[in-house]
Write an enzyme that holds these catalytic residues in place. Structure first.
Site, PDB file in Angstrom:
ATOM      1  N   GLN A 205     -48.681  -3.733  20.626  1.00  0.00           N
ATOM      2  CA  GLN A 205     -48.778  -5.178  20.906  1.00  0.00           C
ATOM      3  C   GLN A 205     -49.012  -5.490  22.377  1.00  0.00           C
ATOM      4  O   GLN A 205     -48.867  -6.646  22.786  1.00  0.00           O
ATOM      5  CB  GLN A 205     -47.521  -5.899  20.420  1.00  0.00           C
ATOM      6  CG  GLN A 205     -47.367  -5.903  18.909  1.00  0.00           C
ATOM      7  CD  GLN A 205     -48.583  -6.440  18.178  1.00  0.00           C
ATOM      8  OE1 GLN A 205     -49.425  -7.152  18.753  1.00  0.00           O
ATOM      9  NE2 GLN A 205     -48.704  -6.097  16.922  1.00  0.00           N
TER      10      GLN A 205
ATOM     11  N   LYS B 209     -56.081  -3.554  16.997  1.00  0.00           N
ATOM     12  CA  LYS B 209     -55.345  -4.653  17.617  1.00  0.00           C
ATOM     13  C   LYS B 209     -55.912  -4.964  19.000  1.00  0.00           C
ATOM     14  O   LYS B 209     -55.348  -5.771  19.738  1.00  0.00           O
ATOM     15  CB  LYS B 209     -53.861  -4.304  17.723  1.00  0.00           C
ATOM     16  CG  LYS B 209     -53.154  -4.212  16.362  1.00  0.00           C
ATOM     17  CD  LYS B 209     -51.707  -3.865  16.524  1.00  0.00           C
ATOM     18  CE  LYS B 209     -51.048  -3.411  15.247  1.00  0.00           C
ATOM     19  NZ  LYS B 209     -50.652  -4.502  14.349  1.00  0.00           N
TER      20      LYS B 209
ATOM     21  N   ASP C 116     -44.439   2.309  22.570  1.00  0.00           N
ATOM     22  CA  ASP C 116     -45.291   1.775  21.506  1.00  0.00           C
ATOM     23  C   ASP C 116     -46.023   0.570  22.099  1.00  0.00           C
ATOM     24  O   ASP C 116     -45.438  -0.493  22.286  1.00  0.00           O
ATOM     25  CB  ASP C 116     -44.405   1.376  20.318  1.00  0.00           C
ATOM     26  CG  ASP C 116     -45.183   0.622  19.240  1.00  0.00           C
ATOM     27  OD1 ASP C 116     -46.343   0.252  19.471  1.00  0.00           O
ATOM     28  OD2 ASP C 116     -44.597   0.389  18.165  1.00  0.00           O
TER      29      ASP C 116
ATOM     30  N   HIS D 108     -40.793  -2.027  15.399  1.00  0.00           N
ATOM     31  CA  HIS D 108     -41.584  -2.029  14.166  1.00  0.00           C
ATOM     32  C   HIS D 108     -41.147  -0.805  13.342  1.00  0.00           C
ATOM     33  O   HIS D 108     -40.745   0.206  13.910  1.00  0.00           O
ATOM     34  CB  HIS D 108     -43.059  -1.924  14.570  1.00  0.00           C
ATOM     35  CG  HIS D 108     -44.045  -1.988  13.442  1.00  0.00           C
ATOM     36  ND1 HIS D 108     -44.339  -0.916  12.632  1.00  0.00           N
ATOM     37  CD2 HIS D 108     -44.846  -2.997  13.010  1.00  0.00           C
ATOM     38  CE1 HIS D 108     -45.257  -1.260  11.755  1.00  0.00           C
ATOM     39  NE2 HIS D 108     -45.585  -2.520  11.957  1.00  0.00           N
TER      40      HIS D 108
ATOM     41  N   CYS E  68     -42.749  -6.007   9.125  1.00  0.00           N
ATOM     42  CA  CYS E  68     -42.385  -4.588   9.279  1.00  0.00           C
ATOM     43  C   CYS E  68     -41.328  -4.420  10.364  1.00  0.00           C
ATOM     44  O   CYS E  68     -41.378  -3.473  11.164  1.00  0.00           O
ATOM     45  CB  CYS E  68     -43.610  -3.716   9.593  1.00  0.00           C
ATOM     46  SG  CYS E  68     -44.852  -3.757   8.316  1.00  0.00           S
TER      47      CYS E  68
HETATM   48  N1  PMP Z   1     -45.846  -0.954  16.424  1.00  0.00           N
HETATM   49  C1  PMP Z   1     -45.965  -2.273  16.569  1.00  0.00           C
HETATM   50  C2  PMP Z   1     -45.154  -2.956  17.615  1.00  0.00           C
HETATM   51  C3  PMP Z   1     -46.851  -2.985  15.761  1.00  0.00           C
HETATM   52  O1  PMP Z   1     -46.963  -4.299  15.909  1.00  0.00           O
HETATM   53  C4  PMP Z   1     -47.620  -2.290  14.792  1.00  0.00           C
HETATM   54  C5  PMP Z   1     -48.574  -3.028  13.883  1.00  0.00           C
HETATM   55  N2  PMP Z   1     -48.100  -4.243  13.377  1.00  0.00           N
HETATM   56  C6  PMP Z   1     -47.456  -0.910  14.704  1.00  0.00           C
HETATM   57  C7  PMP Z   1     -46.558  -0.280  15.525  1.00  0.00           C
HETATM   58  C8  PMP Z   1     -48.238  -0.106  13.717  1.00  0.00           C
HETATM   59  O2  PMP Z   1     -49.593  -0.140  14.038  1.00  0.00           O
HETATM   60  P1  PMP Z   1     -50.687   0.401  13.016  1.00  0.00           P
HETATM   61  O3  PMP Z   1     -50.409  -0.261  11.713  1.00  0.00           O
HETATM   62  O4  PMP Z   1     -51.990  -0.010  13.618  1.00  0.00           O
HETATM   63  O5  PMP Z   1     -50.526   1.877  12.953  1.00  0.00           O
END
Ligand code: PMP
Length: 407
Positions: free
Chosen positions: A204, A227, A201, A122, A365
């Site tokens: 997910q 999430k 990270d 991401h 993203c």
């Molecule tokens: N890493 C991953 C793998 C994600 O899916 C996301 C959110 N789509 C993020 C980081 C960022 O998370 P947040 O927007 O809650 O900070």
């Protein structure tokens, strides 16, 4: 676990089920719906117990501080951290990664050092490192992605070098759905680049797969409350105590100090050192409730249910010739990315919305992932504890309508 029954705990979904075209919410990868217990806990806090934390001797504030710190203990237990002092509250995964980049990276990265990420990241786990790499003259290296959406780990021995300072990898890809073999990546890093720190990270995975940070042996773990059935605006950075303790503050302000004079300020111990200012108190309380809720349902039960739903969806999608599923990873999280022959996914998402089917279209993203697979965007359907086969049926019927309309 009975998903049909659990779904009744989610006010948004209960209301959605009553609409003329019932809501099929298939965007849990972006954010999950909230059970009533989480909403009620935050509502109750604001109505009956509201005060700040750590700043008052009055009983109300002492009780709030106790509730706030209880969540820190609950989070530590949830991921099996050795101590609640290893839990830093942030605004989310993005801020957790930025904290490590700007605190650890600013102190320890030097010109020529290497940060190893994967081709499935991401943007939060790419750009945060690029910003500090640019400042320090460090280099970003990338573990390549195979056609099936799995990482090519055969490249690890050449990618891990004496200059590797950080390995930062997603547990589960938010665009392809790959569950990365993080235990293997960490073990290989320890062997071939023992000087490197490892950040996972877990945005997910935190509400899908049980994580034990001690067993995993990671240095950092980042995840978001919203999430995992909790509120927005709250996230977690786990850091191994000695590693966190070696790091300087990154935000200055109240609560992160020991003593302040105009000449010199000394900093608080971890985790307070990284929590400047008034925290997201209600959100921390909500996160505590979400973890209690997750523990009651059981992550193993959730994973089993989501695997069933994912397999069900893959089987239905295989029957539509125009649908192409992105990747075919060995292990898949609770999401599927697809493209449609000759049909823009943005158009498909709009038609699905007319059917009250909520899915995400775009690059999620993760633009480098789109580039890797030679697409601009995908349509992503993603699942949670409350997703039922009938939601998938609605999606499939919607896609069939899209295909008819554009044929
Ligand atoms: N890493 C991953 C793998 C994600 O899916 C996301 C959110 N789509 C993020 C980081 C960022 O998370 P947040 O927007 O809650 O900070």
């Amino acid at each position: 676990m009975n998903a049909e029954v659990l779904r009744n705990e989610f006010p948004m979904l209960v209301a959605g089920d009553k609409e003329a075209k019932p809501l099929a919410f298939l965007d849990s990868t972006a954010t999950t719906q909230k059970p009533a217990s989480v909403i009620d806990a935050m509502d109750d806090f604001y109505r009956e117990h509201y005060s700040s934390v750590k700043r008052g001797v009055y009983r109300l504030s002492a009780r709030t501080t106790e509730a706030f710190e209880k969540t820190r203990k609950d989070v530590a237990k949830f991921i099996n951290a050795k101590s609640e002092d290893e839990i830093v509250f942030t605004r989310g995964t993005t801020e957790s990664i930025n904290l490590v980049a700007w605190s650890y990276g600013r102190k320890f990265f030097e010109a020529g050092d290497e940060i190893l990420i994967s081709g499935l990241e991401h943007h939060a786990n790419i750009v945060s490192w690029q910003l500090v790499a640019e400042m320090k003259g460090a280099k970003i290296k990338v573990i390549p992605v195979r056609d099936d959406g799995d990482l090519d780990l055969s490249k690890l021995p050449e990618l891990l070098t004496p200059r590797t300072k950080m390995v930062a990898v997603a547990h589960v890809s938010n665009s392809v759905g790959t569950v990365n073999p993080i235990a293997e990546i960490i073990a290989t890093t320890r062997k071939l680049a023992p000087q490197a720190k490892v950040l996972i990270d877990a945005a997910q995975s935190s509400s899908h797969i049980k994580i034990d940070v001690q067993k995993l042996d990671c240095d950092f773990l980042a995840f978001s409350g919203h999430k995992m059935y909790g509120p927005t605006g709250i996230g977690v950075l786990y850091g191994e105590y000695d590693v966190l303790d070696s790091m300087p503050p990154w935000h200055g302000g109240g609560e992160m100090i020991k003593n302040v004079t105009f000449e010199k300020t000394t900093y608080a111990d971890v985790p307070a050192r990284f929590e400047a200012g008034t925290p997201a108190i209600a959100e921390v309380i909500g996160l505590g409730k979400a973890i209690e809720w997750l523990n009651n349902v059981g992550l193993d039960n959730i994973r089993k249910h989501e695997e069933q739903i994912t397999q069900y969806a893959l089987k239905q999608l295989a029957e539509i010739p125009q649908v192409k599923v992105l990747g075919n990873p060995k292990e898949r999280g609770a999401l599927i990315s697809i493209t449609l022959d000759g049909i823009a996914v943005g158009d498909a998402a709009m038609i699905l919305d007319e059917e009250n089917v909520a899915v995400r279209s775009g690059h999620h993203c993760a633009q480098p992932v789109m580039d890797r697979f030679g697409v601009d965007a995908t349509l992503r359907l993603s699942f949670g504890v409350y997703t039922l086969e009938r939601d998938i049926d609605r999606f499939v019927a919607g896609i069939k309508r899209v295909v008819r309309l554009f044929a």
